[in-house]
Design a protein around this motif. Structure first.
Motif, short mmCIF file in Angstrom:
data_model
loop_
_atom_site.label_atom_id
_atom_site.label_comp_id
_atom_site.label_asym_id
_atom_site.label_seq_id
_atom_site.Cartn_x
_atom_site.Cartn_y
_atom_site.Cartn_z
N ARG A 64 0.83 -1.22 0.00
CA ARG A 64 0.00 0.00 0.00
C ARG A 64 0.85 1.25 0.00
O ARG A 64 0.55 2.23 -0.69
CB ARG A 64 -0.94 0.01 1.22
N LEU A 65 1.93 1.23 0.78
CA LEU A 65 2.80 2.40 0.84
C LEU A 65 3.47 2.67 -0.51
O LEU A 65 3.67 3.83 -0.89
CB LEU A 65 3.88 2.21 1.92
N LEU A 66 3.80 1.61 -1.23
CA LEU A 66 4.45 1.79 -2.53
C LEU A 66 3.47 2.27 -3.60
O LEU A 66 3.89 2.90 -4.57
CB LEU A 66 5.11 0.48 -2.98
N LYS A 67 2.19 2.01 -3.43
CA LYS A 67 1.20 2.36 -4.45
C LYS A 67 0.45 3.66 -4.17
O LYS A 67 0.01 4.32 -5.09
CB LYS A 67 0.19 1.22 -4.61
N ASP A 68 0.30 4.03 -2.89
CA ASP A 68 -0.61 5.12 -2.56
C ASP A 68 0.02 6.08 -1.55
O ASP A 68 0.47 5.66 -0.48
CB ASP A 68 -1.90 4.53 -1.98
N ASP A 69 0.04 7.37 -1.89
CA ASP A 69 0.58 8.39 -0.98
C ASP A 69 -0.30 8.57 0.25
O ASP A 69 0.20 8.90 1.32
CB ASP A 69 0.73 9.73 -1.71
N ASN A 70 -1.60 8.37 0.11
CA ASN A 70 -2.50 8.50 1.26
C ASN A 70 -2.22 7.43 2.32
O ASN A 70 -2.46 7.65 3.50
CB ASN A 70 -3.96 8.42 0.82
N ALA A 71 -1.71 6.29 1.90
CA ALA A 71 -1.37 5.23 2.85
C ALA A 71 -0.21 5.68 3.75
O ALA A 71 -0.16 5.32 4.93
CB ALA A 71 -0.99 3.95 2.11
N PHE A 72 0.68 6.51 3.21
CA PHE A 72 1.80 7.02 4.01
C PHE A 72 1.29 7.96 5.11
O PHE A 72 1.77 7.92 6.23
CB PHE A 72 2.82 7.73 3.11
N LYS B 252 9.01 -3.90 9.75
CA LYS B 252 9.09 -4.98 10.74
C LYS B 252 9.75 -4.47 12.02
O LYS B 252 9.31 -4.82 13.13
CB LYS B 252 9.90 -6.14 10.15
N ALA B 253 10.76 -3.64 11.90
CA ALA B 253 11.43 -3.08 13.07
C ALA B 253 10.48 -2.20 13.88
O ALA B 253 10.55 -2.15 15.11
CB ALA B 253 12.66 -2.28 12.65
N LEU B 254 9.55 -1.54 13.21
CA LEU B 254 8.56 -0.72 13.91
C LEU B 254 7.57 -1.60 14.68
O LEU B 254 7.03 -1.17 15.70
CB LEU B 254 7.79 0.17 12.93
N GLN B 255 7.31 -2.81 14.19
CA GLN B 255 6.36 -3.72 14.83
C GLN B 255 6.95 -4.40 16.06
O GLN B 255 6.21 -4.77 16.96
CB GLN B 255 5.91 -4.81 13.84
N LYS C 108 -0.42 6.32 12.59
CA LYS C 108 -0.33 5.12 13.42
C LYS C 108 1.04 4.99 14.09
O LYS C 108 1.14 4.50 15.20
CB LYS C 108 -0.62 3.88 12.57
N TYR C 109 2.10 5.41 13.39
CA TYR C 109 3.46 5.30 13.90
C TYR C 109 4.14 6.67 13.91
O TYR C 109 5.01 6.95 13.10
CB TYR C 109 4.29 4.33 13.04
N PRO C 110 3.77 7.54 14.86
CA PRO C 110 4.36 8.87 14.88
C PRO C 110 5.85 8.87 15.26
O PRO C 110 6.56 9.80 14.94
CB PRO C 110 3.53 9.61 15.94
N HIS C 111 6.33 7.81 15.89
CA HIS C 111 7.73 7.73 16.30
C HIS C 111 8.64 7.21 15.19
O HIS C 111 9.84 7.10 15.38
CB HIS C 111 7.86 6.84 17.55
N ALA C 112 8.09 6.88 14.03
CA ALA C 112 8.86 6.33 12.92
C ALA C 112 9.81 7.38 12.35
O ALA C 112 9.54 8.59 12.41
CB ALA C 112 7.93 5.83 11.82
#
Length: 186
Positions: A118-126, A177-180, A132-136
């Motif tokens: 999804r991240l590779l296909k859609d900017d809205n997914a980013f 995966k590291a974020l999970q 969801k992951y503000p610390h990323a």
């Protein structure tokens, strides 16, 4: 001539034996042998985590070292016999937990793969990902997405037989995966 069963005071027949049937006992023994077979397939590290008596543990380790087919069959039956005194229900629960744990890990990996796609296909997914992951590490993830998209575009123009590039595609997965992992979360 048939033998009549003794009767109770209320007039019903009294059964001379109230225990489990011979067939039920055989089913239980076969289940213990099957459980013993599962234990023989485990690694020594996993075996040490189970509540096994020393005698049962040694019998399982001997079965793991046995190379003869008939010898292995006999040893597994011996392990099944020793399982009568072991907490079989507790062992089954642990084995089931280990198997389901791997199933849960597989599902988690599939979710990460879907998120990556999804991240590779859609900017809205980013944008949803950042909520969801503000610390990323935003810059790092954004760079991996951009490079992954470049890789995908380059892979589409490859000729038959050429290997597609997957370096950034995989790196993005590893970053997700590291974020999970709970160990890496702050």
């Amino acid at each position: 001539m048939t033998q009549e069963l003794p009767q109770t005071p209320d007039g019903t027949d009294e059964s001379p034996y109230d225990g489990p049937s011979k067939s039920q006992l055989k089913r239980e023994m076969h289940a213990l042998v099957d459980l013993g077979r599962d234990l023989v397939d485990l690694s020594p590290e996993r075996l040490k985590q189970l509540p096994l008596s020393e005698r049962l543990y040694d019998a399982i380790r001997l079965a793991q070292r046995t190379t003869s087919r008939e010898g292995l069959r006999r040893q597994i039956h011996y392990v099944g016999k020793l399982m009568r005194d072991a907490p079989a229900d507790e062992i089954r629960t642990l084995l089931d937990t280990w198997k389901n744990g791997s199933r849960e890990q597989t599902q988690a990996m599939h979710r990460l793969e879907a998120l990556r796609d999804r991240l590779l296909k859609d900017d809205n997914a980013f944008t949803a990902f950042l909520q969801k992951y503000p610390h990323a590490d935003i810059q790092h993830i954004r760079t991996l997405i951009r490079e992954g998209r470049k890789e995908a575009a380059a892979n589409e123009s490859l000729r038959q037989g050429q290997e597609p590039q997957r370096k950034h595609y995989r790196a993005l997965f590893q970053a997700l995966k590291a974020l999970q992992d709970p160990d890496t979360e702050a």
